[in-house]
Design a protein around this motif. Structure first.
Motif, PDB file in Angstrom:
ATOM      1  N   UNK A  24     -12.971 -31.238 -42.490  1.00 52.19           N
ATOM      2  CA  UNK A  24     -13.788 -32.245 -43.145  1.00 52.19           C
ATOM      3  C   UNK A  24     -15.044 -31.620 -43.736  1.00 52.19           C
ATOM      4  N   UNK A  25     -15.427 -30.471 -43.222  1.00 54.19           N
ATOM      5  CA  UNK A  25     -16.612 -29.782 -43.716  1.00 54.19           C
ATOM      6  C   UNK A  25     -16.391 -28.274 -43.632  1.00 54.19           C
ATOM      7  N   UNK A  26     -16.761 -27.565 -44.691  1.00 57.26           N
ATOM      8  CA  UNK A  26     -16.658 -26.120 -44.687  1.00 57.26           C
ATOM      9  C   UNK A  26     -15.224 -25.634 -44.626  1.00 57.26           C
ATOM     10  N   UNK A  27     -15.049 -24.442 -44.083  1.00 56.06           N
ATOM     11  CA  UNK A  27     -13.718 -23.845 -43.940  1.00 56.06           C
ATOM     12  C   UNK A  27     -13.454 -23.528 -42.476  1.00 56.06           C
ATOM     13  N   UNK A  28     -12.225 -23.154 -42.164  1.00 46.76           N
ATOM     14  CA  UNK A  28     -11.829 -22.956 -40.765  1.00 46.76           C
ATOM     15  C   UNK A  28     -12.739 -21.966 -40.048  1.00 46.76           C
ATOM     16  N   UNK A  29     -13.155 -20.914 -40.742  1.00 45.01           N
ATOM     17  CA  UNK A  29     -13.971 -19.873 -40.117  1.00 45.01           C
ATOM     18  C   UNK A  29     -15.380 -20.341 -39.777  1.00 45.01           C
ATOM     19  N   UNK A  30     -15.783 -21.512 -40.285  1.00 49.23           N
ATOM     20  CA  UNK A  30     -17.126 -22.043 -40.014  1.00 49.23           C
ATOM     21  C   UNK A  30     -17.236 -22.729 -38.655  1.00 49.23           C
ATOM     22  N   UNK A  31     -16.117 -22.918 -37.974  1.00 48.05           N
ATOM     23  CA  UNK A  31     -16.121 -23.597 -36.679  1.00 48.05           C
ATOM     24  C   UNK A  31     -16.209 -22.522 -35.590  1.00 48.05           C
ATOM     25  N   UNK A  32     -17.429 -22.128 -35.286  1.00 47.49           N
ATOM     26  CA  UNK A  32     -17.675 -20.932 -34.488  1.00 47.49           C
ATOM     27  C   UNK A  32     -18.148 -21.215 -33.067  1.00 47.49           C
ATOM     28  N   UNK A  33     -18.523 -22.444 -32.745  1.00 41.03           N
ATOM     29  CA  UNK A  33     -19.078 -22.751 -31.432  1.00 41.03           C
ATOM     30  C   UNK A  33     -17.978 -23.235 -30.485  1.00 41.03           C
ATOM     31  N   UNK A  34     -17.712 -22.435 -29.480  1.00 41.24           N
ATOM     32  CA  UNK A  34     -16.654 -22.748 -28.517  1.00 41.24           C
ATOM     33  C   UNK A  34     -17.105 -23.857 -27.577  1.00 41.24           C
ATOM     34  N   UNK A  35     -16.416 -24.990 -27.631  1.00 45.21           N
ATOM     35  CA  UNK A  35     -16.788 -26.164 -26.836  1.00 45.21           C
ATOM     36  C   UNK A  35     -16.017 -26.210 -25.518  1.00 45.21           C
ATOM     37  N   UNK A  43     -16.848 -26.419 -32.361  1.00 47.49           N
ATOM     38  CA  UNK A  43     -17.750 -27.224 -33.169  1.00 47.49           C
ATOM     39  C   UNK A  43     -18.136 -26.455 -34.432  1.00 47.49           C
ATOM     40  N   UNK A  44     -18.433 -27.207 -35.462  1.00 44.68           N
ATOM     41  CA  UNK A  44     -18.921 -26.608 -36.713  1.00 44.68           C
ATOM     42  C   UNK A  44     -20.233 -25.865 -36.441  1.00 44.68           C
ATOM     43  N   UNK A  45     -20.496 -24.848 -37.214  1.00 47.25           N
ATOM     44  CA  UNK A  45     -21.627 -23.959 -36.958  1.00 47.25           C
ATOM     45  C   UNK A  45     -22.984 -24.654 -36.992  1.00 47.25           C
ATOM     46  N   UNK A  46     -23.091 -25.772 -37.723  1.00 45.21           N
ATOM     47  CA  UNK A  46     -24.400 -26.437 -37.834  1.00 45.21           C
ATOM     48  C   UNK A  46     -24.256 -27.959 -37.849  1.00 45.21           C
ATOM     49  N   UNK A  47     -23.704 -28.520 -36.764  1.00 47.05           N
ATOM     50  CA  UNK A  47     -23.612 -29.968 -36.630  1.00 47.05           C
ATOM     51  C   UNK A  47     -25.006 -30.591 -36.526  1.00 47.05           C
ATOM     52  N   UNK A  48     -25.103 -31.843 -36.960  1.00 44.87           N
ATOM     53  CA  UNK A  48     -26.346 -32.589 -36.811  1.00 44.87           C
ATOM     54  C   UNK A  48     -26.166 -33.639 -35.720  1.00 44.87           C
TER      55      UNK A  48
END
Length: 294
Positions: free
Chosen positions: A171-182, A254-259
Motif C-alpha cells: 500500500x506504500x513504498x516497495x517491499x524492501x521498505x518494510x524493514x522493522x521486524x514486528x 512494519x514500514x520504515x516510517x509509519x505514523x
C-alpha cells in the motif's frame, strides 16, 4: 429501488461511502480499499427480475461473511427460489462454481465445485468453520515471537476506531521498505479432516483465512491467500498426498516510517501442505494498511 450490478464502483459511490481517511488514500492511489466499498457481483448481462436482484444482494452479504471477494464472482444462473449459481474466477484458468445460502439455524453454507471436486463449507452461527460437516480444527499451538519493533504492532481492530485492509502488493513504498521486524507467528497444525489435494481453492483459502484471522486485526479477504491455495494443491499432490493438515509461519514487518495515524505492514509467509512445517515450503507475501476510519 433499481439496483445496478457492476464490477467496479463509480467514483461517486466511492466518495459517498468512504471515510475521510479512505478518501485521502484513494485519491493518492486511484483504487478502492475494501470489498464493502467497491465490489458487487457481476451479473454477466443477466436479465434479472426485482426479486432476482434482491436475492443477489442477499447472496453478496453471505459471500462477504465468508470473506470471498465479490469482484471475482459472476452470476451464472438465476433459478427462482433455488440457490443461484455463481462462477468464481481465480485467474490462470482456475475457475470454480458455487452456491451459497443461509440455513434456518443461521449457518452460512457454501457449496463449491471444480470438476469432480466438491466442498461444502459452513460458517456456523456461533463462528465455527466446517468442511463437509466436520469442524476445521485449528490447534491451540500458535507460537508468537516478538521482534525488536513489536511496539509498532497494531493488533486490535477496534483500537481508537482503527481498521485494516489487505492485498498482495504494498500500500506504500516497495517491499524492501518494510524493514522493522514486528513478530513471527507460527501455526504447526490446521486440520481439515479431508485430503488437501482433493480440496477446492476456495476451501483451502477459507481454511487458511480462518486460521490467520485470529492473528490479524480485521477481516482478511481470501484474495490475500488464493495464490497460496493454488500452489498448496500441487505441492500436496507431490509431497503429501495423504495429508489433511496445513501449517504456516508468518513474519510481520512494519514500514520504515509509519505514523500514529497510518500504519503499513508486510506479512512474509511460508506455507506447508503438512503439519509441523513439512511437505515443501510455499512462499507468499501480503500487505496490510491500518488506519482510523477504515
Amino acid at each position: 429501488m433499481f439496483r445496478m450490478f457492476r464490477k467496479k464502483a463509480t467514483v461517486f459511490t466511492l466518495l459517498f461511502t468512504m471515510s475521510l481517511s479512505q478518501m485521502a488514500y484513494a485519491s493518492s492511489t486511484g483504487e478502492a480499499l475494501s470489498p464493502k466499498d467497491a465490489q458487487t457481483i457481476d451479473c454477466n448481462s443477466c436479465d434479472l427480475t426485482i426479486n432476482d436482484e434482491k436475492k443477489v444482494s442477499q447472496d453478496e452479504k453471505l459471500f462477504r461473511e465468508m470473506s470471498v471477494d465479490l469482484d471475482k464472482i459472476t452470476l451464472e444462473k438465476a433459478s427462482g427460489t433455488s440457490p443461484f449459481v455463481y462462477k468464481i474466477d481465480y485467474g490462470d484458468g482456475s475457475v470454480e462454481t458455487t452456491e451459497i445460502r443461509k440455513a434456518s439455524n443461521g449457518d452460512i453454507v457454501m457449496d463449491v465445485y471444480d470438476g469432480d471436486l466438491h466442498d461444502t463449507i459452513t460458517k456456523t452461527s456461533d463462528g465455527k468453520l466446517l468442511l463437509d460437516g466436520k469442524e476445521v480444527v485449528v490447534e491451540s499451538n500458535t507460537e508468537v515471537i516478538a521482534g525488536e519493533s513489536s511496539n509498532e504492532d497494531v493488533s486490535v481492530a477496534s483500537q481508537y476506531g482503527r481498521g485494516s485492509v489487505y492485498r498482495t502488493t504494498p500500500y506504500k513504498g516497495k517491499a524492501a521498505d518494510y524493514t522493522k521486524y514486528v513478530k513471527t507467528i507460527k501455526k504447526a497444525s490446521v486440520k481439515a479432516d479431508k485430503v488437501i489435494r482433493k480440496m477446492t481453492i476456495s476451501a483451502i483459502s477459507i481454511i487458511l483465512k480462518n486460521s490467520i484471522q485470529e492473528l490479524v486485526p480485521t477481516t482478511l479477504p481470501i484474495s490475500a491467500l488464493t495464490a497460496v491455495a493454488k500452489r498448496v494443491k500441487p505441492a500436496a499432490e507431490r509431497n503429501a498426498p495423504n495429508s489433511k493438515c496445513l501449517s504456516y509461519k508468518l513474519v510481520k514487518y512494519a514500514y520504515k516510517s509509519n505514523t500514529k495515524t497510518d500504519k503499513y505492514y508486510k506479512y512474509t509467509g511460508a506455507y506447508y501442505p503438512k503439519k509441523n512445517y513439512e511437505g515443501g515450503k510455499i512462499a507468499h507475501t501480503f500487505y496490510e494498511y491500518n488506519a482510523i476510519g477504515l
